[in-house]
Design a protein around this motif. Structure first.
Motif, PDB file in Angstrom:
ATOM      1  N   PRO A  79      -4.437   0.163   3.337  1.00  0.00           N
ATOM      2  CA  PRO A  79      -3.398   0.643   2.414  1.00  0.00           C
ATOM      3  C   PRO A  79      -2.095  -0.142   2.549  1.00  0.00           C
ATOM      4  O   PRO A  79      -1.807  -0.690   3.613  1.00  0.00           O
ATOM      5  CB  PRO A  79      -3.151   2.092   2.854  1.00  0.00           C
ATOM      6  CG  PRO A  79      -4.147   2.415   3.890  1.00  0.00           C
ATOM      7  CD  PRO A  79      -4.805   1.170   4.341  1.00  0.00           C
ATOM      8  N   GLY A  82      -0.496  -4.290  -1.080  1.00  0.00           N
ATOM      9  CA  GLY A  82      -0.083  -4.896  -2.351  1.00  0.00           C
ATOM     10  C   GLY A  82      -1.158  -4.981  -3.416  1.00  0.00           C
ATOM     11  O   GLY A  82      -1.012  -5.718  -4.392  1.00  0.00           O
ATOM     12  N   LYS A  83      -2.230  -4.210  -3.280  1.00  0.00           N
ATOM     13  CA  LYS A  83      -3.314  -4.294  -4.267  1.00  0.00           C
ATOM     14  C   LYS A  83      -2.827  -3.856  -5.653  1.00  0.00           C
ATOM     15  O   LYS A  83      -3.060  -4.543  -6.646  1.00  0.00           O
ATOM     16  CB  LYS A  83      -4.505  -3.432  -3.819  1.00  0.00           C
ATOM     17  CG  LYS A  83      -5.133  -3.941  -2.530  1.00  0.00           C
ATOM     18  CD  LYS A  83      -6.349  -3.133  -2.102  1.00  0.00           C
ATOM     19  CE  LYS A  83      -6.000  -1.797  -1.493  1.00  0.00           C
ATOM     20  NZ  LYS A  83      -5.174  -1.869  -0.272  1.00  0.00           N
ATOM     21  N   THR A  84      -2.141  -2.714  -5.685  1.00  0.00           N
ATOM     22  CA  THR A  84      -1.640  -2.206  -6.962  1.00  0.00           C
ATOM     23  C   THR A  84      -0.607  -3.161  -7.559  1.00  0.00           C
ATOM     24  O   THR A  84      -0.646  -3.488  -8.751  1.00  0.00           O
ATOM     25  CB  THR A  84      -0.996  -0.819  -6.760  1.00  0.00           C
ATOM     26  OG1 THR A  84      -1.921  -0.007  -6.043  1.00  0.00           O
ATOM     27  CG2 THR A  84      -0.645  -0.169  -8.083  1.00  0.00           C
ATOM     28  N   ASN A 183      -9.887   1.233  -0.143  1.00  0.00           N
ATOM     29  CA  ASN A 183      -9.778   0.965   1.293  1.00  0.00           C
ATOM     30  C   ASN A 183     -11.170   0.989   1.937  1.00  0.00           C
ATOM     31  O   ASN A 183     -11.350   0.563   3.053  1.00  0.00           O
ATOM     32  CB  ASN A 183      -8.921   2.033   2.005  1.00  0.00           C
ATOM     33  CG  ASN A 183      -7.585   2.268   1.338  1.00  0.00           C
ATOM     34  OD1 ASN A 183      -7.132   3.393   1.207  1.00  0.00           O
ATOM     35  ND2 ASN A 183      -6.951   1.205   0.895  1.00  0.00           N
ATOM     36  N   ILE A 216       7.037 -11.868   1.890  1.00  0.00           N
ATOM     37  CA  ILE A 216       7.148 -10.506   1.331  1.00  0.00           C
ATOM     38  C   ILE A 216       8.607 -10.064   1.340  1.00  0.00           C
ATOM     39  O   ILE A 216       9.108  -9.501   0.360  1.00  0.00           O
ATOM     40  CB  ILE A 216       6.265  -9.507   2.105  1.00  0.00           C
ATOM     41  CG1 ILE A 216       4.801  -9.923   1.992  1.00  0.00           C
ATOM     42  CG2 ILE A 216       6.453  -8.089   1.568  1.00  0.00           C
ATOM     43  CD1 ILE A 216       3.832  -9.010   2.719  1.00  0.00           C
ATOM     44  N   GLY A 245       2.998  -4.819   3.556  1.00  0.00           N
ATOM     45  CA  GLY A 245       4.002  -4.920   2.500  1.00  0.00           C
ATOM     46  C   GLY A 245       4.737  -3.599   2.308  1.00  0.00           C
ATOM     47  O   GLY A 245       5.948  -3.578   2.073  1.00  0.00           O
TER      48      GLY A 245
HETATM   49  P1  ATP Z   1      -2.949   1.724  -1.379  1.00  0.00           P
HETATM   50  O1  ATP Z   1      -4.267   1.265  -0.848  1.00  0.00           O
HETATM   51  O2  ATP Z   1      -2.270   2.718  -0.490  1.00  0.00           O
HETATM   52  O3  ATP Z   1      -2.968   2.124  -2.825  1.00  0.00           O
HETATM   53  P2  ATP Z   1      -1.862  -0.845  -2.092  1.00  0.00           P
HETATM   54  O4  ATP Z   1      -2.525  -1.954  -1.345  1.00  0.00           O
HETATM   55  O5  ATP Z   1      -2.231  -0.638  -3.509  1.00  0.00           O
HETATM   56  O6  ATP Z   1      -1.967   0.473  -1.236  1.00  0.00           O
HETATM   57  P3  ATP Z   1       0.769  -1.130  -3.097  1.00  0.00           P
HETATM   58  O7  ATP Z   1       0.841   0.218  -3.717  1.00  0.00           O
HETATM   59  O8  ATP Z   1       0.577  -2.293  -3.980  1.00  0.00           O
HETATM   60  O9  ATP Z   1      -0.320  -1.113  -1.960  1.00  0.00           O
HETATM   61  O10 ATP Z   1       2.033  -1.379  -2.182  1.00  0.00           O
HETATM   62  C1  ATP Z   1       2.993  -0.375  -1.920  1.00  0.00           C
HETATM   63  C2  ATP Z   1       4.370  -0.980  -1.980  1.00  0.00           C
HETATM   64  O11 ATP Z   1       4.540  -1.900  -0.895  1.00  0.00           O
HETATM   65  C3  ATP Z   1       4.589  -1.807  -3.239  1.00  0.00           C
HETATM   66  O12 ATP Z   1       5.136  -1.050  -4.264  1.00  0.00           O
HETATM   67  C4  ATP Z   1       5.558  -2.856  -2.774  1.00  0.00           C
HETATM   68  O13 ATP Z   1       6.869  -2.364  -2.829  1.00  0.00           O
HETATM   69  C5  ATP Z   1       5.206  -3.057  -1.325  1.00  0.00           C
HETATM   70  N1  ATP Z   1       4.311  -4.220  -1.124  1.00  0.00           N
HETATM   71  C6  ATP Z   1       3.040  -4.176  -0.658  1.00  0.00           C
HETATM   72  N2  ATP Z   1       2.529  -5.405  -0.564  1.00  0.00           N
HETATM   73  C7  ATP Z   1       3.461  -6.257  -0.996  1.00  0.00           C
HETATM   74  C8  ATP Z   1       3.512  -7.673  -1.164  1.00  0.00           C
HETATM   75  N3  ATP Z   1       2.467  -8.462  -0.846  1.00  0.00           N
HETATM   76  N4  ATP Z   1       4.651  -8.211  -1.654  1.00  0.00           N
HETATM   77  C9  ATP Z   1       5.699  -7.436  -1.966  1.00  0.00           C
HETATM   78  N5  ATP Z   1       5.704  -6.105  -1.842  1.00  0.00           N
HETATM   79  C10 ATP Z   1       4.624  -5.507  -1.357  1.00  0.00           C
END
Ligand code: ATP
Length: 291
Positions: A79, A82-84, A183, A216, A245
């Motif tokens: 989690p 940064g996937k979303t 995940n 980042i 991130g």
């Molecule tokens: P999950 O599995 O919990 O849904 P995810 O991998 O989708 O997590 P995001 O929702 O994309 O994670 O990331 C959460 C926040 O962290 C983003 O809104 C952003 O602010 C920050 N973030 C995460 N990864 C990055 C990155 N590579 N660059 C910049 N910001 C990041």
């Protein structure tokens, strides 16, 4: 009955500069989308047309039997990596509408409603073509069939419905692309990962290099006014190596908050600056990151 509340698909506003450290993955997704766009266009044109007009040899590979439409990619990993964010940035960059759904939101206790929710999503996305559907927490929407403890096999029917819809995408006239995130890819029904479905798996993990965190940090503080003494590399070096991130986001938000509190204080105590709007300007200093 509570249907899944679906937002209106629109092109997101996440710039590529907002994402740090995922250049390689981004390139692969863009290549896949390029391939997807190409097959969408070619699908409408009779290959014989090309043969008759003797297309240059360089295009020959386009008609090889290997050419198959790619419908989507699956992003997997821990989690907060940064996937979303990445999925949104890709949609922004390709000017595609974006419809985001969280797996659990679609599951409904009423008979038949969950499958209907799945159909509704694709219907909604079709009406907003070209569109990306982003399935967050895909594992909760499409667990391996036969594994759920629910009575009546609701989940199995949802998975089947999802497969029907995804297979419908290979009809080349449909300008829909799917991105899944999870995940736990090991929990997914394996049929989802077959060719033409989520057939490209991309791992998004935590890179322990300080330079990754620095990228980042750079993305996160893009809109901040940083003091000239702030070195993002030294901030990155002081972060724990497993910082995601999302952790960096929290750090930056805290730093900004400290700086804002300080500037409000300055503003209150220094009345001579009252007329000066710049007195309210928030300048983030290196110490703000360290507290
Ligand atoms: P999950 O599995 O919990 O849904 P995810 O991998 O989708 O997590 P995001 O929702 O994309 O994670 O990331 C959460 C926040 O962290 C983003 O809104 C952003 O602010 C920050 N973030 C995460 N990864 C990055 C990155 N590579 N660059 C910049 N910001 C990041």
């Amino acid at each position: 009955r509570n249907r899944a509340a679906l937002g209106t698909p629109k092109v997101p506003n996440v710039k590529w500069e907002d994402v740090g450290g995922l250049e390689e993955v981004k390139k692969v997704i863009l290549d896949t989308i390029q391939h997807w766009k190409l097959t969408s266009i070619l699908g409408d044109i009779d290959p014989f047309f090309y043969l008759i007009f003797q297309l240059p040899l360089m295009y020959k590979h386009l008609f090889s039997s290997k050419l198959r439409k790619r419908s989507g990619v699956l992003l997997y990993g821990p989690p907060g990596t940064g996937k979303t964010l990445l999925a949104k940035a890709v949609a922004t960059e390709c000017s595609l509408n974006f419809l985001s759904v969280k797996g659990p939101e679609l599951i409904n206790m009423y008979v038949g409603e969950s499958e209907k929710n799945v159909r509704d999503i694709f219907e909604k996305a079709r009406s907003a073509r070209p569109c990306v559907i982003f399935f967050d927490e895909l594992d909760s929407l499409a667990p391996a069939r036969g594994s759920s403890a629910d009575s009546g096999g609701v989940m199995d029917r949802v998975v089947s419905q999802l497969l029907v819809e995804i297979d419908g995408l290979s009809d080349n006239s449909q300008d829909l692309f799917i991105i899944g995130a999870t995940n736990r890819p090991d929990l997914l029904d394996s049929a989802l990962l077959r060719p033409g479905r989520f057939d490209k798996l991309l791992y998004i993990g935590v890179n322990t290099d300080a330079s990754y965190r620095e990228r980042i940090l750079k993305a996160q503080t893009r809109k901040y006014k940083l003091h000239k003494n702030v070195s993002l590399l030294s901030v990155a070096q002081r972060c724990p190596p497993n910082f995601t991130g999302a952790d960096i986001y929290a750090l930056c938000a805290d730093a900004w908050f400290h700086a804002a509190k300080r500037s409000v204080k300055t503003f209150e105590t220094d009345s001579s600056k009252n007329d000066d709007a710049s007195a309210e300007q928030v300048i983030v200093e290196i110490d703000d990151f360290m507290t």
